[in-house]
Scaffold this motif. Structure first.
Motif, PDB file in Angstrom:
ATOM      1  N   PRO A   1     101.862   8.674  40.128  1.00 27.22           N
ATOM      2  CA  PRO A   1     100.532   8.778  39.506  1.00 27.22           C
ATOM      3  C   PRO A   1      99.400   8.379  40.449  1.00 27.22           C
ATOM      4  N   GLU A   2      99.638   7.413  41.326  1.00 27.55           N
ATOM      5  CA  GLU A   2      98.569   6.987  42.228  1.00 27.55           C
ATOM      6  C   GLU A   2      98.205   8.065  43.241  1.00 27.55           C
ATOM      7  N   ASP A   3      99.115   9.060  43.451  1.00 26.81           N
ATOM      8  CA  ASP A   3      98.802  10.166  44.345  1.00 26.81           C
ATOM      9  C   ASP A   3      97.623  10.989  43.833  1.00 26.81           C
ATOM     10  N   PHE A   4      97.349  10.896  42.536  1.00 26.38           N
ATOM     11  CA  PHE A   4      96.288  11.689  41.929  1.00 26.38           C
ATOM     12  C   PHE A   4      95.042  10.847  41.653  1.00 26.38           C
ATOM     13  N   SER A   5      95.025   9.606  42.099  1.00 21.86           N
ATOM     14  CA  SER A   5      93.919   8.717  41.766  1.00 21.86           C
ATOM     15  C   SER A   5      92.603   9.143  42.400  1.00 21.86           C
ATOM     16  N   ASP A   6      92.659   9.840  43.536  1.00 22.38           N
ATOM     17  CA  ASP A   6      91.419  10.248  44.185  1.00 22.38           C
ATOM     18  C   ASP A   6      90.877  11.573  43.658  1.00 22.38           C
ATOM     19  N   ILE A   7      91.619  12.204  42.763  1.00 22.05           N
ATOM     20  CA  ILE A   7      91.168  13.479  42.191  1.00 22.05           C
ATOM     21  C   ILE A   7      90.193  13.179  41.060  1.00 22.05           C
ATOM     22  N   LYS A   8      89.008  13.694  41.166  1.00 22.58           N
ATOM     23  CA  LYS A   8      87.981  13.481  40.147  1.00 22.58           C
ATOM     24  C   LYS A   8      87.887  14.728  39.277  1.00 22.58           C
ATOM     25  N   THR A   9      88.088  14.536  37.992  1.00 19.77           N
ATOM     26  CA  THR A   9      87.933  15.648  37.055  1.00 19.77           C
ATOM     27  C   THR A   9      86.846  15.270  36.061  1.00 19.77           C
ATOM     28  N   GLU A  10      85.992  16.198  35.813  1.00 23.25           N
ATOM     29  CA  GLU A  10      84.925  15.973  34.852  1.00 23.25           C
ATOM     30  C   GLU A  10      85.225  16.776  33.599  1.00 23.25           C
ATOM     31  N   PRO A  11      84.952  16.189  32.437  1.00 25.23           N
ATOM     32  CA  PRO A  11      85.189  16.941  31.211  1.00 25.23           C
ATOM     33  C   PRO A  11      84.282  18.160  31.169  1.00 25.23           C
ATOM     34  N   PRO A  12      84.776  19.242  30.601  1.00 23.84           N
ATOM     35  CA  PRO A  12      83.935  20.436  30.534  1.00 23.84           C
ATOM     36  C   PRO A  12      82.682  20.162  29.715  1.00 23.84           C
ATOM     37  N   SER A  13      81.565  20.611  30.213  1.00 21.97           N
ATOM     38  CA  SER A  13      80.309  20.352  29.524  1.00 21.97           C
ATOM     39  C   SER A  13      80.101  21.303  28.347  1.00 21.97           C
ATOM     40  N   ASP A  14      80.695  22.472  28.431  1.00 21.89           N
ATOM     41  CA  ASP A  14      80.528  23.457  27.374  1.00 21.89           C
ATOM     42  C   ASP A  14      81.890  23.761  26.753  1.00 21.89           C
ATOM     43  N   VAL A  15      82.253  22.996  25.724  1.00 22.15           N
ATOM     44  CA  VAL A  15      83.528  23.186  25.054  1.00 22.15           C
ATOM     45  C   VAL A  15      83.387  24.355  24.081  1.00 22.15           C
ATOM     46  N   ASN A  16      84.263  25.326  24.221  1.00 17.40           N
ATOM     47  CA  ASN A  16      84.208  26.504  23.370  1.00 17.40           C
ATOM     48  C   ASN A  16      85.182  26.331  22.208  1.00 17.40           C
ATOM     49  N   LEU A  17      84.659  26.042  21.026  1.00 13.56           N
ATOM     50  CA  LEU A  17      85.487  25.843  19.845  1.00 13.56           C
ATOM     51  C   LEU A  17      85.750  27.140  19.088  1.00 13.56           C
ATOM     52  N   GLU A  18      85.180  28.232  19.540  1.00 15.90           N
ATOM     53  CA  GLU A  18      85.336  29.499  18.832  1.00 15.90           C
ATOM     54  C   GLU A  18      86.793  29.894  18.660  1.00 15.90           C
ATOM     55  N   MET A  19      87.624  29.614  19.653  1.00 18.74           N
ATOM     56  CA  MET A  19      89.043  29.977  19.565  1.00 18.74           C
ATOM     57  C   MET A  19      89.735  29.188  18.459  1.00 18.74           C
ATOM     58  N   VAL A  20      89.368  27.932  18.283  1.00 18.83           N
ATOM     59  CA  VAL A  20      90.008  27.074  17.296  1.00 18.83           C
ATOM     60  C   VAL A  20      89.528  27.398  15.883  1.00 18.83           C
ATOM     61  N   LEU A  21      88.287  27.818  15.747  1.00 13.92           N
ATOM     62  CA  LEU A  21      87.713  28.039  14.425  1.00 13.92           C
ATOM     63  C   LEU A  21      88.403  29.156  13.645  1.00 13.92           C
ATOM     64  N   ASP A  22      89.079  30.071  14.313  1.00 18.89           N
ATOM     65  CA  ASP A  22      89.753  31.171  13.626  1.00 18.89           C
ATOM     66  C   ASP A  22      91.239  30.922  13.398  1.00 18.89           C
ATOM     67  N   VAL A  23      91.749  29.738  13.743  1.00 16.99           N
ATOM     68  CA  VAL A  23      93.163  29.424  13.530  1.00 16.99           C
ATOM     69  C   VAL A  23      93.367  29.155  12.039  1.00 16.99           C
ATOM     70  N   PRO A  24      94.281  29.890  11.392  1.00 17.67           N
ATOM     71  CA  PRO A  24      94.509  29.669   9.963  1.00 17.67           C
ATOM     72  C   PRO A  24      95.315  28.395   9.712  1.00 17.67           C
ATOM     73  N   VAL A  25      94.970  27.679   8.650  1.00 23.40           N
ATOM     74  CA  VAL A  25      95.706  26.492   8.226  1.00 23.40           C
ATOM     75  C   VAL A  25      96.034  26.646   6.741  1.00 23.40           C
ATOM     76  N   THR A  26      97.043  25.906   6.296  1.00 23.84           N
ATOM     77  CA  THR A  26      97.420  25.939   4.892  1.00 23.84           C
ATOM     78  C   THR A  26      96.884  24.692   4.216  1.00 23.84           C
ATOM     79  N   ILE A  27      96.091  24.878   3.168  1.00 23.37           N
ATOM     80  CA  ILE A  27      95.554  23.755   2.414  1.00 23.37           C
ATOM     81  C   ILE A  27      96.234  23.755   1.050  1.00 23.37           C
ATOM     82  N   SER A  28      96.691  22.589   0.627  1.00 22.23           N
ATOM     83  CA  SER A  28      97.378  22.500  -0.667  1.00 22.23           C
ATOM     84  C   SER A  28      96.949  21.220  -1.375  1.00 22.23           C
ATOM     85  N   MET A  29      97.047  21.250  -2.704  1.00 22.92           N
ATOM     86  CA  MET A  29      96.730  20.097  -3.532  1.00 22.92           C
ATOM     87  C   MET A  29      98.028  19.624  -4.168  1.00 22.92           C
TER      88      MET A  29
END
Length: 146
Positions: free
Chosen positions: A48-76
């Motif tokens: 893991p320390e081999d990757f310590s110098d790698i800097k990753t920044e979170p994406p500034s523009d998260v695209n939720l459009e793909m997730v919004l169309d995923v069907p889920v089952t809702i039940s009572m």
């Protein structure tokens, strides 16, 4: 493939082991670096320390459009019970199954089997619905998953 088809009495299936042998020999010679000594002693597993110098920044523009169309089952769920298979097989029209909830208790609202809220039954335009009375916080949902 090799020229096994051009050899009298030769068969393409006979050439397959020769092709593999040639490929393995070529791979071994390239691994040896041409010097005859394998370089396996210089290879080490990544840590893991081999990757310590790698800097990753979170994406500034998260695209939720793909997730919004995923069907889920809702039940009572009104309630639950456990009964032996013997009693289950004896059920018929008009049978009453006692549940673990009291009358008037809120129903559980489940999304893909995960409790997300509690609510009460309502009737709107002759159709059943549910009015949410208590929504489970995301941190509480995560805690229940563990």
């Amino acid at each position: 493939m090799s020229d096994a088809n051009n050899i009298p009495g030769g068969n393409a299936d006979d050439a397959i082991p020769d092709d593999w042998a040639a490929a393995l020999a070529e791979q071994k010679s390239s691994a040896d670096g041409g010097g005859g000594r394998a370089q396996a002693d210089t290879v080490r597993p990544m840590q893991p320390e081999d990757f310590s110098d790698i800097k990753t920044e979170p994406p500034s523009d998260v695209n939720l459009e793909m997730v919004l169309d995923v069907p889920v089952t809702i039940s009572m769920e009104i309630g639950r019970t456990r009964i032996p298979i013997r009693n289950l097989l004896q059920l018929n029209q008009g049978s009453v199954v006692e549940l673990d909830r009291l009358a008037g208790e809120p129903l559980d609202v489940l999304v893909n089997g995960t409790l997300i809220a509690h609510g009460e039954v309502v009737v709107v335009n002759e159709k059943f619905g549910i009015r949410l009375t208590d929504v489970i916080s995301p941190s509480e949902r995560i805690r229940k998953l563990r």
